[in-house]
Design an enzyme around this catalytic site. Structure first.
Site, PDB file in Angstrom:
ATOM      1  N   HIS A 181       0.856  -1.192   0.000  1.00  0.00           N
ATOM      2  CA  HIS A 181       0.000   0.000   0.000  1.00  0.00           C
ATOM      3  C   HIS A 181       0.886   1.234   0.000  1.00  0.00           C
ATOM      4  O   HIS A 181       1.993   1.241   0.556  1.00  0.00           O
ATOM      5  CB  HIS A 181      -0.901  -0.041   1.249  1.00  0.00           C
ATOM      6  CG  HIS A 181      -1.837   1.107   1.369  1.00  0.00           C
ATOM      7  ND1 HIS A 181      -1.541   2.236   2.114  1.00  0.00           N
ATOM      8  CD2 HIS A 181      -3.056   1.312   0.835  1.00  0.00           C
ATOM      9  CE1 HIS A 181      -2.554   3.077   2.027  1.00  0.00           C
ATOM     10  NE2 HIS A 181      -3.484   2.542   1.260  1.00  0.00           N
ATOM     11  N   SER A 183       1.229   3.605   1.762  1.00  0.00           N
ATOM     12  CA  SER A 183       1.756   4.095   3.037  1.00  0.00           C
ATOM     13  C   SER A 183       2.913   3.239   3.559  1.00  0.00           C
ATOM     14  O   SER A 183       3.473   3.536   4.609  1.00  0.00           O
ATOM     15  CB  SER A 183       0.636   4.095   4.082  1.00  0.00           C
ATOM     16  OG  SER A 183       0.114   2.784   4.207  1.00  0.00           O
ATOM     17  N   LYS A 184       3.265   2.157   2.842  1.00  0.00           N
ATOM     18  CA  LYS A 184       4.324   1.273   3.334  1.00  0.00           C
ATOM     19  C   LYS A 184       5.677   1.660   2.716  1.00  0.00           C
ATOM     20  O   LYS A 184       5.760   2.610   1.947  1.00  0.00           O
ATOM     21  CB  LYS A 184       3.949  -0.185   3.021  1.00  0.00           C
ATOM     22  CG  LYS A 184       2.593  -0.609   3.622  1.00  0.00           C
ATOM     23  CD  LYS A 184       2.524  -0.394   5.120  1.00  0.00           C
ATOM     24  CE  LYS A 184       1.456  -1.167   5.839  1.00  0.00           C
ATOM     25  NZ  LYS A 184       0.076  -0.654   5.735  1.00  0.00           N
ATOM     26  N   ASN A 185       6.728   0.901   3.027  1.00  0.00           N
ATOM     27  CA  ASN A 185       8.067   1.278   2.547  1.00  0.00           C
ATOM     28  C   ASN A 185       8.201   1.148   1.039  1.00  0.00           C
ATOM     29  O   ASN A 185       8.768   2.005   0.379  1.00  0.00           O
ATOM     30  CB  ASN A 185       9.134   0.403   3.221  1.00  0.00           C
ATOM     31  CG  ASN A 185       9.348   0.758   4.675  1.00  0.00           C
ATOM     32  OD1 ASN A 185       8.479   1.373   5.303  1.00  0.00           O
ATOM     33  ND2 ASN A 185      10.481   0.381   5.223  1.00  0.00           N
ATOM     34  N   VAL A 187       6.007   0.309  -2.492  1.00  0.00           N
ATOM     35  CA  VAL A 187       4.574   0.468  -2.793  1.00  0.00           C
ATOM     36  C   VAL A 187       4.213   0.101  -4.236  1.00  0.00           C
ATOM     37  O   VAL A 187       5.060   0.128  -5.133  1.00  0.00           O
ATOM     38  CB  VAL A 187       4.121   1.925  -2.522  1.00  0.00           C
ATOM     39  CG1 VAL A 187       4.546   2.374  -1.133  1.00  0.00           C
ATOM     40  CG2 VAL A 187       4.655   2.875  -3.573  1.00  0.00           C
TER      41      VAL A 187
END
Ligand SMILES: *Cc1c(COP(=O)(O)O)cnc(C)c1O
Length: 379
Positions: A181, A183-185, A187
């Site tokens: 997603h 918002s993760k490291n 994406v």
């Protein structure tokens, strides 16, 4: 005033368009093509697992994991309440019951010492969550699981490339779920992966992934007809998503390094403030863990000062959000789940936690965050 400093800004490596153009040229748009294979091979090699399957999200991967655990209505799964809804939802969708235990006050991960007391004859699995990319106490969790015959699922959504005793997150239990997603490291907009350590889950995972069919066996020439053999769904992403992800995985080490540098900058900058003010607590990382700089948080004195700090930072142009509303106190949590023992630490840290802006390329802007937070804490 300058533009607000966002909490998150998804990374772009510069290779994404090239990969997407290649997919268009090949006209290979559906899932399980060249880029899907390449991403899965990358995950398998880096994590050292038996199989990796790309999914539409970590949520989808958790749903697959819940099916692989063989959960039936009334079965129970032990997990923390301090997590994202998808960890519990995957279990509830099988008609099973999440049983929440408290987290540790240092790492905010599930307190492994509370797991055994939550086990009943209906317990089938333990779903651990590696909060902030810091792996749980997996040696203890695996030992309990072995003793009681339980499956261990890692919600490793935040933990790509973190390690515990030199072993990769995602290879610490039986099954693991990753998120790509925004918002993760690393994406791909929406995206995820199911990763399997235990070889006896691999075949069924392929069937679930391909809508409950034996398409894999058919493609390998092992059966002469491709047919419906089990439950399943369309869990696989398109090649467009996989191509984008491929361009990110190539730079996963760079992204992790950059995030870790910002994490260390915050950690160093707040050390003095923690000592001097007695108003904040910094994150704790156990010595056997190397984390991936996914998230930097602080615990403030109490809920009221946390809420006031969030608001004053917002007015000053810095977005620093709280995190989970503990699932046991959410409406669906009350309806579908139960608790084991006190969740006092969960309630306490959820009320006091603030997350600071941290993204690939944030650079010197992190200094602005340190100044603003320090001003708020010392006021
Ligand atoms: C982000 C996250 C998820 C959900 O990931 P999606 O890819 O958005 O479905 C699940 N669990 C945890 C702990 C997460 O941080």
């Amino acid at each position: 005033m300058s533009a607000p400093l966002p909490f998150n800004r998804p990374p772009l490596t510069g290779r994404e368009l090239e990969n997407l153009r290649d997919v268009l040229q090949r006209r290979e748009l559906a899932g399980n093509g060249t880029y899907t294979q390449a991403c899965q091979d990358w995950l398998k090699a880096r994590l050292g697992v038996a199989e990796a399957l790309l999914t539409q999200s970590c949520t989808a991967a958790l749903e697959m994991a819940a099916i692989l655990c063989g959960l039936a209505p009334g079965d129970e799964v032990i997990m923390p309440s301090f997590t994202f809804v998808s960890t519990a939802n995957a279990v509830v969708l099988r008609g099973a019951v999440p049983v929440f235990v408290d987290v540790r006050g240092d790492t905010l991960n599930i307190d492994e010492k509370l797991i055994e007391a939550a086990i009943t004859p209906r317990t089938k699995a333990i779903f651990v969550v590696h909060y902030a990319g810091v792996p749980c106490e997996m040696d203890a969790v695996n030992e309990i699981a072995r003793t009681h015959g339980l499956v261990v699922v890692e919600d490793a959504a935040q933990a790509l490339l973190s390690t515990y005793n030199e072993r990769q997150a995602g290879a610490l239990g039986d099954i693991a779920c990753f998120s790509f997603h925004d918002s993760k490291n690393v994406v791909s907009g929406e995206g995820g992966a199911l990763v399997i350590k235990r070889a006896d889950f691999v075949e069924r995972a392929h069937v679930l992934w391909e809508k409950g069919t034996n398409r894999k066996a058919f493609l390998k020439g092992e059966v002469d007809k491709y047919t419906w053999v089990d439950v399943g769904s369309s869990f696989l992403p398109s090649e467009l998503t996989a191509a984008f992800l491929g361009a990110q995985l190539e730079y996963a080490d760079d992204i992790t390094r950059d995030r870790l540098a910002t994490w260390e900058f915050y950690h160093h900058a707040f050390a003095e403030l923690e000592r001097r003010s007695n108003q904040i607590v910094r994150p704790v990382v156990p010595p056997k863990v190397r984390h991936n700089g996914h998230l930097y948080y602080l615990l403030l004195r109490d809920g009221a000062s946390r809420d006031a700090t969030i608001e004053r930072l917002r007015v000053g142009g810095i977005v620093a959000p709280f995190h989970y509303v503990p699932l046991h106190s959410a409406p669906a949590g009350v309806k579908f789940c139960r608790t084991s023992g006190s969740l006092a630490i969960t309630d306490d840290v959820a009320a006091r936690l603030i997350r600071l802006p941290l993204w690939y390329g944030i650079g010197d802007l992190a200094g602005r965050v340190v100044e603003a937070v320090s001003r708020e804490v010392l006021r």
